[in-house]
Every structure is written in C-alpha cells, then in structure tokens.
Design a protein around this motif. Sequence first.
Motif, short mmCIF file in Angstrom:
data_model
loop_
_atom_site.label_atom_id
_atom_site.label_comp_id
_atom_site.label_asym_id
_atom_site.label_seq_id
_atom_site.Cartn_x
_atom_site.Cartn_y
_atom_site.Cartn_z
N TYR A 176 39.15 57.50 -10.38
CA TYR A 176 38.90 56.27 -9.66
C TYR A 176 37.45 56.25 -9.18
O TYR A 176 36.84 57.30 -8.96
CB TYR A 176 39.84 56.13 -8.47
N ALA A 177 36.97 55.04 -9.00
CA ALA A 177 35.63 54.87 -8.45
C ALA A 177 35.67 55.13 -6.95
O ALA A 177 36.63 54.78 -6.27
CB ALA A 177 35.12 53.46 -8.74
N SER A 178 34.62 55.78 -6.46
CA SER A 178 34.53 56.09 -5.04
C SER A 178 34.48 54.78 -4.24
O SER A 178 33.85 53.80 -4.67
CB SER A 178 33.28 56.93 -4.79
N PRO A 179 35.13 54.73 -3.10
CA PRO A 179 35.79 55.80 -2.33
C PRO A 179 37.29 55.91 -2.61
O PRO A 179 37.98 56.57 -1.84
CB PRO A 179 35.53 55.39 -0.90
N LEU A 180 37.81 55.26 -3.62
CA LEU A 180 39.24 55.29 -3.89
C LEU A 180 39.67 56.65 -4.43
O LEU A 180 38.95 57.28 -5.21
CB LEU A 180 39.63 54.19 -4.88
N PRO A 236 39.78 41.57 -7.17
CA PRO A 236 39.35 41.71 -8.58
C PRO A 236 38.84 43.10 -8.92
O PRO A 236 39.09 43.60 -10.03
CB PRO A 236 38.25 40.65 -8.71
N GLU A 237 38.17 43.77 -7.98
CA GLU A 237 37.61 45.09 -8.29
C GLU A 237 38.67 46.18 -8.39
O GLU A 237 38.40 47.26 -8.93
CB GLU A 237 36.57 45.48 -7.25
N TYR A 238 39.86 45.91 -7.87
CA TYR A 238 40.93 46.90 -7.94
C TYR A 238 41.97 46.57 -9.02
O TYR A 238 42.85 47.40 -9.30
CB TYR A 238 41.66 47.01 -6.59
#
Length: 369
Positions: A176-180, A236-238
């Motif tokens: 996953y992309a930070s911070p996820l 949208p980003e998730y």
Amino acid sequence: MYPVWPTTKRRPETRKSLPLPETTQAPLELTAATLPQIITPEPTTPITPMIRTFEPPSSTEPTIIVRPTATPTLPSTPVVLPERMIQTSSHRPLLSTTKDNIPSIIKARRLTRIYPVTTTATPNGQCEICKPGRRCSVRLRSFETSDAVFQYAYSHSTMIDDSMQSLLKDTQTATYASPLVWHNSVSPEILQLSQTIMSLYHPSRCLVIGVFTGLGLLGIAEHVDSRGIVVALEHPEYSIYWEKIGLKHAKKKQNSQISRIQVRSTEAIEKTLPRLAANEPNTFDFIFLDDFKRENYLDDYEHSVRLLRSGGLLIINQAFNGGGVLSGSEYMSPEDRAVRNMNIRIKQDGRVRASLLPFSGGTWLISKK
C-alpha cells in the motif's frame, strides 16, 4: 285422622316463701378477741421478692423499685472486628469497606461519575498505560493486542468463513501507499459482530462508508436480503485497492451477490454522502461507518443518522482512533479531536440509543429512535 290429644291448662306456679329456720345462737360480734380467729395468719416461710416490687411511699403515687441485676463479665481480650466490616449504626447492617475505609456502595458511585474529557489524561498528558509526553496509543484489535482477556474473547468467538479468511490473507500480504497499511482494514471480530447482528433481521438497504479492500463490504453483502442492495462509498485514491483485491474475490461469489453491490468512488465521501442524505433520507436499514479520513467522522455521523430509518442500526468502527481520544488536548491530532467530538455528540444526541463498546479499538452500536 290424626288423634287429638287433650290439652290441659297449666296454672302458673306461685313461689311460696319458706320460713327461715330459727337460730338459737346469738349474732357473732367482731371484737379484738375474735379477730385473730377469722383472719388467716401470715406464713412463716419468707417469699422471694420479684424483680420489680411496689412499696407504698409517703405520697399517693407508687414508686417502682428495680432490683439491680448482675453485671455481665467482659472478656479480658478485646474483640477485634475485620477491617472490611464497620458498624455505622445500631440499626444499620454492616457494610464492606475499601482500603481507604469508604463503603463499597459509595465507591461504586464514584466510578460511575461523569468526568470531563480533560480528566481522562494524567497531568503529563497521557493515559496510564502510555509513555509521558507522547500521544496515547491503545491497541485492542485481535491482531494487535496481547491482553489475555481480549484474546480469550476473540478466540472463543465464531470465526469468519473461508472466503473472508482468503480475502483477509490477501489484504495482509498486499502493498500500500504510505501512510496506509493492512492494519487499516476492518478487523475480523467487527466483521463477525456485524454479520451476527444482520442475520437477525436481514436488512434490505445497507450503506458502507469506507471500502478499502472490501473485507467489510463483502462480509455485509452476504447477509443482505435477497432483494436488497448495498451502497458503498470510497475516496477515489483508495478505490484502487477494491479494484485490485476486493473485486477479484467478489467475482468468486454468486452473480446475485455481486449485483447487490454498488460502489461509488468517483468523488470524495465528504461530497457524495451529503448528496445521498439529501436525496434518500430515512431509507437505509443498516449503515457501517469506517471512513479512513477520521477528520470527517462527525459529519459522516450526522449524515448517517439522517439516512437511517427509524429502528435502523449504525455501527461505527475505531471510535477510540487508536487511543488518541484518551490523550491530552496538547497531544491530540485533528483526527483525534474529530473522533472525540463525534463521541460527545453521540452521547448527547436524543435521536438515537447508543452503546460504545471497548471492543476492537472502540465500536459504536447505534439504533435510531
């Protein structure tokens, strides 16, 4: 014919006074010589007096004389009562006391007193289990905590089915992309709790706010009524994680289950949710709130209550925000403050009946009146 007996009239009886016999003795005269022969003399044996006797005083009113009884002999060694027992009064039962000599019933009332939010932290600005000078951190979810009580509860609960286990495994191994991180996903125990409640009444219209990899969405879709739908909102980003991980598992389901799901991710939740609340108020039977942008939690709650029908159920995940709501105000992040304000709002909201459970990081169970 019956015989007739002759009747005779009885004469009334007349009482005749009989003549008294004539006595030849002279009448008895009471003199000092004859008085001892009539009055019985007092017995010679003494009579034991009673405890209470009356003695004629000089005045007209009698005086009660009480004989003193024997004084009980006290033991030489004093009797020592246990420390946890006290005698408050001769007419009251004994109450158990605590270490500081306060009755337990009073102590219980102190524990149920409502404290201000600022008193939940120590003078250093953190709760009792956190380090001083830092934001509070509480980990209670099944894959985070080592507490024996929570682990016992989680291990004795019903496990999620194999399809959900497979999706959870893919969620844990994905990047996953930070911070996820994968820990942001809904915990298995919250999914199992939601499924258990939904199985009681099988809601027909459900709303999921926050999708991520779809673990909560697919788990809820399994228990929707056969003619129902599930509306899911995501930023949208998730939404890429749903398309990459969750949608692959959704295709393994029956076509009837896939057709129930409507994922809306063309714009942010803070724009989609108010529009939905304005167009479809009081229409949803079940709502699950797990928005990753915790600063929207207060607004998300208000829109959710507007969307929920009377008697509907709302479940809010991560109401402790990892323990941030327990921190001092100087250590709180904007997300911590938003979640704390939401908790205060729910407590004071007269439209709902709500219970906050210390379960998996804080879980709200809310029913609309």
